[in-house]
Design a protein around this motif. Sequence first.
Motif, PDB file in Angstrom:
ATOM      1  N   TYR A 119       0.978  -1.173   0.176  1.00 13.19           N
ATOM      2  CA  TYR A 119       0.063  -0.115   0.111  1.00 13.19           C
ATOM      3  C   TYR A 119       0.908   1.336  -0.177  1.00 13.19           C
ATOM      4  N   PRO A 132      -1.532   0.312   5.777  1.00 11.93           N
ATOM      5  CA  PRO A 132      -3.163   0.205   5.764  1.00 11.93           C
ATOM      6  C   PRO A 132      -3.721  -0.051   7.230  1.00 11.93           C
ATOM      7  N   ARG A 184      -3.642   3.484  -0.295  1.00 17.28           N
ATOM      8  CA  ARG A 184      -3.995   2.872  -1.521  1.00 17.28           C
ATOM      9  C   ARG A 184      -3.163   1.752  -1.771  1.00 17.28           C
ATOM     10  N   LYS A 185      -3.939   0.575  -2.521  1.00 16.31           N
ATOM     11  CA  LYS A 185      -3.167  -0.509  -2.842  1.00 16.31           C
ATOM     12  C   LYS A 185      -2.667  -0.719  -4.040  1.00 16.31           C
TER      13      LYS A 185
END
Length: 386
Positions: free
Chosen positions: A180, A184, A191-192
């Motif tokens: 990420y 996360p 955001r991945k």
Amino acid sequence: MDRPICVMKFGGSSVGSVERILRVADIIYRKSKDYRPIIVVSAMGNTTDRLLGMAYSITKDPPPREIDMLLTAGERISMALLSMALHEKGLEALSFTGSQVGIITENRFNKARVLEVKLLRVKEALNEGKIPVIAGFQGVSTKKEITTLGRGGSDLTAVALAISLGGVRCEIYTDVDGVYSLDPKKYPFARKYDRISFEVLSELSFAGAKVMHSRAVNLAAKYDLPFYILSSFHPEKGGTVVERYLESPGVKGIAYKNVVMFDVEGADDRFILEDILQEIEIINYSHDSTGKHLIFTIEEGDKSAMIKILSNSNVRYTIREELVMISIVGWGIGSSPEIRDQVSDVLRNEHVYNISISDMRISFVVDAPKKDELVRKLSERFNLLV
Ligand code: ASP
Ligand code: MG
């Protein structure tokens, strides 16, 4: 045709309890329909920290050899339990220590480098249709001493095995389902990435991202071994493939780690540097213009090792603690005037102790309580949130 080989590594949280170990056995069972799995495991949960805690409650200065003897026991527990769980599923598994499979390291304790992987017993087990379950993070030195590869070293075991087997598929299972833009677990809006380059992940790991050991990423890059980062909690979610890949320029992620700064006075840098460089991975070193003060920035975890070295030399020093190094990472960012402008804008009213810039990383050291606010601001500025 025989099924291809797949190295699967399960980290500490993935094998953190008996229930988790049974879940891992399920994942391996499913995988074994299409692949011949070779398993690498870490110690259960926080076992390694617990063992270290016991050692340090006995002595401030445990012999490094005995530390390795102690810590390697952690991985033995999970490898044996996981093998039993696989037997319960009707799969034949055999657990092996690092030394049994011939992970040969240099003759140095606590942070030994792997010199060779002999694959003793591994091929034999595969040929007999059995699943080797190998203890990560450990090996045997050229002088037949039991060694460990440094904290987080199971990743290295997995990558080294996959390379030695000729570049087979390599899957790293952890408690997040990929790479990420930010951790996360702390920042749920991170955001991945489906795909990321070796270089970006290597910089992120070096800068403090916990998803993978930076030395393991570098080893994979050197041999061009793509690998997958997946969640053992949600394997169905898919993960991130880490590979050779020319990404677009720009900031891809943010990482941070706790650091401390030492101001050393009255030392001759030629002598002291040699000792420090051997023991400690220095993040930053400089001396002031008079040459009387040597300033070191190091990871918080290396603090006691540093104090030990300084106490053995005839020097005065002060320590500044509760600092964090925040880094942004991505191709070409250090040489982009726009990005440097944006960073200085975010840092305008901050007290910054230290900045370092390379083509792929901009890092700066600030007071630890500032971390969340600055990480937020940077991730908004560089569009790293979903
Ligand atoms: N158990 C070791 C550690 O906690 C190695 C690893 O997990 O990779 O550092
Ligand atoms: Mg790990």
